[in-house]
Write an enzyme that holds these catalytic residues in place. Structure first.
Site, short mmCIF file in Angstrom:
data_model
loop_
_atom_site.label_atom_id
_atom_site.label_comp_id
_atom_site.label_asym_id
_atom_site.label_seq_id
_atom_site.Cartn_x
_atom_site.Cartn_y
_atom_site.Cartn_z
N GLU A 33 0.84 -1.20 0.00
CA GLU A 33 0.00 0.00 0.00
C GLU A 33 0.87 1.25 0.00
O GLU A 33 1.83 1.34 0.77
CB GLU A 33 -0.90 -0.03 1.24
CG GLU A 33 -2.29 0.45 1.00
CD GLU A 33 -3.06 -0.44 0.04
OE1 GLU A 33 -3.22 -0.03 -1.13
OE2 GLU A 33 -3.50 -1.53 0.44
N THR A 35 2.95 2.07 -2.13
CA THR A 35 4.27 1.76 -2.69
C THR A 35 4.31 2.08 -4.18
O THR A 35 5.40 2.27 -4.73
CB THR A 35 4.61 0.27 -2.51
OG1 THR A 35 3.45 -0.49 -2.87
CG2 THR A 35 4.99 -0.04 -1.07
N ASP A 36 3.15 2.14 -4.82
CA ASP A 36 3.15 2.24 -6.30
C ASP A 36 3.80 3.54 -6.80
O ASP A 36 4.61 3.51 -7.71
CB ASP A 36 1.76 2.02 -6.91
CG ASP A 36 0.68 2.95 -6.38
OD1 ASP A 36 0.96 3.75 -5.46
OD2 ASP A 36 -0.45 2.87 -6.90
N SER A 67 -25.40 5.85 -16.67
CA SER A 67 -24.96 4.90 -15.66
C SER A 67 -26.12 4.56 -14.74
O SER A 67 -26.73 5.45 -14.14
CB SER A 67 -23.80 5.47 -14.84
OG SER A 67 -23.58 4.66 -13.71
N SER A 124 -11.60 0.12 -6.22
CA SER A 124 -11.27 0.71 -7.50
C SER A 124 -12.36 0.61 -8.57
O SER A 124 -12.16 0.06 -9.65
CB SER A 124 -9.97 0.13 -8.05
OG SER A 124 -9.53 0.99 -9.08
N SER A 126 -13.22 3.16 -10.11
CA SER A 126 -12.82 4.11 -11.16
C SER A 126 -12.02 3.40 -12.26
O SER A 126 -12.29 3.58 -13.44
CB SER A 126 -12.04 5.29 -10.58
OG SER A 126 -10.89 4.88 -9.90
N GLU A 158 -7.28 9.38 -15.77
CA GLU A 158 -7.56 9.75 -14.37
C GLU A 158 -6.67 10.91 -13.94
O GLU A 158 -7.10 11.80 -13.21
CB GLU A 158 -7.41 8.52 -13.46
CG GLU A 158 -8.05 8.72 -12.11
CD GLU A 158 -8.54 7.43 -11.45
OE1 GLU A 158 -8.78 6.42 -12.15
OE2 GLU A 158 -8.70 7.44 -10.22
N ASP A 170 -4.29 0.02 -10.05
CA ASP A 170 -5.70 -0.28 -10.28
C ASP A 170 -5.97 -0.64 -11.74
O ASP A 170 -6.67 -1.61 -12.04
CB ASP A 170 -6.57 0.92 -9.89
CG ASP A 170 -6.38 1.30 -8.44
OD1 ASP A 170 -5.69 0.57 -7.72
OD2 ASP A 170 -6.94 2.35 -8.04
P1 ADP Z 1 -12.77 3.94 -6.06
O1 ADP Z 1 -11.91 3.59 -4.91
O2 ADP Z 1 -14.07 3.20 -6.03
O3 ADP Z 1 -12.05 3.84 -7.37
P2 ADP Z 1 -12.72 6.71 -6.80
O4 ADP Z 1 -13.06 7.94 -6.02
O5 ADP Z 1 -11.37 6.56 -7.34
O6 ADP Z 1 -13.14 5.48 -5.85
O7 ADP Z 1 -13.72 6.58 -8.02
C1 ADP Z 1 -15.11 6.64 -7.81
C2 ADP Z 1 -15.76 7.50 -8.87
O8 ADP Z 1 -15.69 6.83 -10.16
C3 ADP Z 1 -17.22 7.72 -8.62
O9 ADP Z 1 -17.43 8.81 -7.76
C4 ADP Z 1 -17.76 7.98 -10.03
O10 ADP Z 1 -17.50 9.30 -10.42
C5 ADP Z 1 -16.88 7.05 -10.87
N1 ADP Z 1 -17.54 5.76 -11.12
C6 ADP Z 1 -17.08 4.56 -10.77
N2 ADP Z 1 -17.91 3.57 -11.17
C7 ADP Z 1 -18.93 4.16 -11.81
C8 ADP Z 1 -20.13 3.70 -12.45
N3 ADP Z 1 -20.43 2.39 -12.54
N4 ADP Z 1 -20.95 4.62 -13.01
C9 ADP Z 1 -20.64 5.92 -12.94
N5 ADP Z 1 -19.55 6.42 -12.34
C10 ADP Z 1 -18.70 5.58 -11.77
MG MG Z 2 -10.26 4.91 -7.86
#
Ligand code: ADP
Ligand code: MG
Length: 389
Positions: A33, A35-36, A67, A124, A126, A158, A170
């Site tokens: 964790e 470390t990346d 979505s 993850s 995102s 990102e 991720d």
């Molecule tokens: P995580 O740890 O889940 O990656 P992040 O904050 O990095 O948390 O990313 C979450 C964000 O990614 C959400 O707030 C949204 O904007 C977007 N996201 C992720 N999955 C979806 C989805 N299925 N539909 C729409 N937006 C999504």
């Molecule tokens: Mg994320």
């Protein structure tokens, strides 16, 4: 779990056409964790919780996206993806489109997304979203790309569109994950090694604290800066080093007194975590559950006291889990300040583990946790063939 036939029906209702289906998995980090971004090692596995993208091509340069999970829809032009009005969640998609467009000419598309990866739960969502949509958009363009380039494009999206300077873990897990394997990633060389899980003989359990403290992004940048400061200072004794990855535990022990207390603790976490991650990969491969568990415990302690990215709820969840029968190891997973823990639990203790941990956590916090067993799954893929047509 997402009902795929319902997703397809929803797509046809919304857009009036028949889609193809793509998906990419969330991930849980077993160890390694923070470390990346220090050029180090991480050991995630892709999990059987996926983000699904139903998609059909268009004959123009517009991408319409909806979505299910955020209950929202919007659209952007491939040639003008930086529209300010774009909803935050759609920036992940526009970013991927923009990054891929620099390599190949994309087609417009209609997209409907649904997901099993909890948003902001440390698994993850995102990267699953980026890699799934990237894979889908490439297929619409009839083009192929090296998986590594796809993962890098998702990361760049990102960075540039969402403004989160995340490491590569991720997106690599979402791309290169393999069923029944964890993925050891060298974040400097980007070399990966599949670590079979068949000898583990225990369940991998995720406990979502269902809290997310808003500290993450500022703390993240601070930690990055503190690590860089550490490298600068250590370089006076170890001239060859480029990143904390280059500092061995033994060398760190020799020179740590040159560092101010805060920077010393931050660096100590990263240096020892890299070492733990390599040892954990071996332990996992050999089915050495006690050793793996002990490395996970040390990791949590280091993240809590030296790196200071845990929180009350994560500590509590780990503490409760560690007291249960048949638990080899437990630690926070993901960036911290909330999200989930990962636990290695003997299969015959799963029921009592889930009940007791959920009950005690709820009793102490008044928050309902989500607790579920995860299995290692494949990276991004097309799922169209799995549909009942
Ligand atoms: P995580 O740890 O889940 O990656 P992040 O904050 O990095 O948390 O990313 C979450 C964000 O990614 C959400 O707030 C949204 O904007 C977007 N996201 C992720 N999955 C979806 C989805 N299925 N539909 C729409 N937006 C999504
Ligand atoms: Mg994320």
């Amino acid at each position: 779990m997402v009902d795929l036939n319902r997703l397809i029906a929803g797509f046809s209702e919304r857009y009036g056409s028949k889609p193809r289906l793509f998906s990419a998995p969330g991930r849980v980090n077993i160890i390694g964790e923070h470390t990346d971004y220090n050029d180090g090692f991480v050991l995630p596995m892709a999990i059987d919780r996926r983000t699904f993208v139903a998609i059909a091509p268009r004959n123009d340069r517009i991408v319409r996206v909806a979505s299910v999970i955020v209950n929202d829809a919007t659209e952007f032009k491939i040639d003008q993806p930086r529209e300010l009005s774009l909803h935050t969640w759609a920036k992940y998609i526009a970013g991927v489109a923009w990054t891929l467009e620099s390599r190949i000419t994309l087609r417009g598309a209609d997209i409907l997304i649904d997901s099993e990866v909890p948003i902001g739960g440390g698994l993850s969502s995102s990267a699953a979203l980026e890699v799934a949509t990237g894979t889908a958009l490439m297929a619409m363009a009839g083009a192929t790309i090296e998986p590594e380039q796809l993962a890098l494009a998702a990361q760049k999206a990102e960075h540039d569109f969402v403004g989160a300077k995340v490491g590569i873990m991720d997106q690599f897990a979402a791309t290169f994950g393999r069923k029944d394997h964890a993925l050891l990633i060298d974040c400097r060389s980007l070399k990966t090694k599949q670590i079979p899980l068949r000898n583990l003989n225990a369940a991998i359990v995720v406990c979502n604290t269902n809290v997310k403290h808003q500290l993450m992004s500022s703390a993240y940048n601070q930690r990055r800066a503190e690590c860089e400061q550490g490298v600068e200072l250590l370089r006076q004794c170890l001239p060859g080093i480029r990143a904390l990855r280059d500092v061995s535990v033994a060398d760190f022990g020799k020179y740590e007194n040159e560092l101010p207390d805060l920077v010393r603790r931050r660096c100590r976490h990263v240096v020892t975590e890299n070492d733990r991650t390599l040892r954990a990969a071996q332990a996992l491969q050999d089915g050495e559950r006690e050793l793996l568990g002990s490395l996970m415990r040390q990791s949590h302690e280091s993240l809590r006291s030296d790196y200071e990215v845990s929180c009350r709820e994560l500590d509590l969840m780990v503490e409760i889990a560690s007291r249960q029968e048949g638990v080899f190891g437990a630690r926070m997973t993901g960036g911290g300040f909330g999200g989930s823990t990962i636990n290695i639990v003997r299969a015959d203790e799963l029921n009592s583990f889930t009940q007791t941990v959920a009950g005690e956590y709820r009793g102490a916090t008044k928050i309902n946790p989500d607790i579920y067993v995860v299995e290692a799954d494949d990276g991004a893929r097309e799922d169209s063939d799995n549909l009942i047509s």
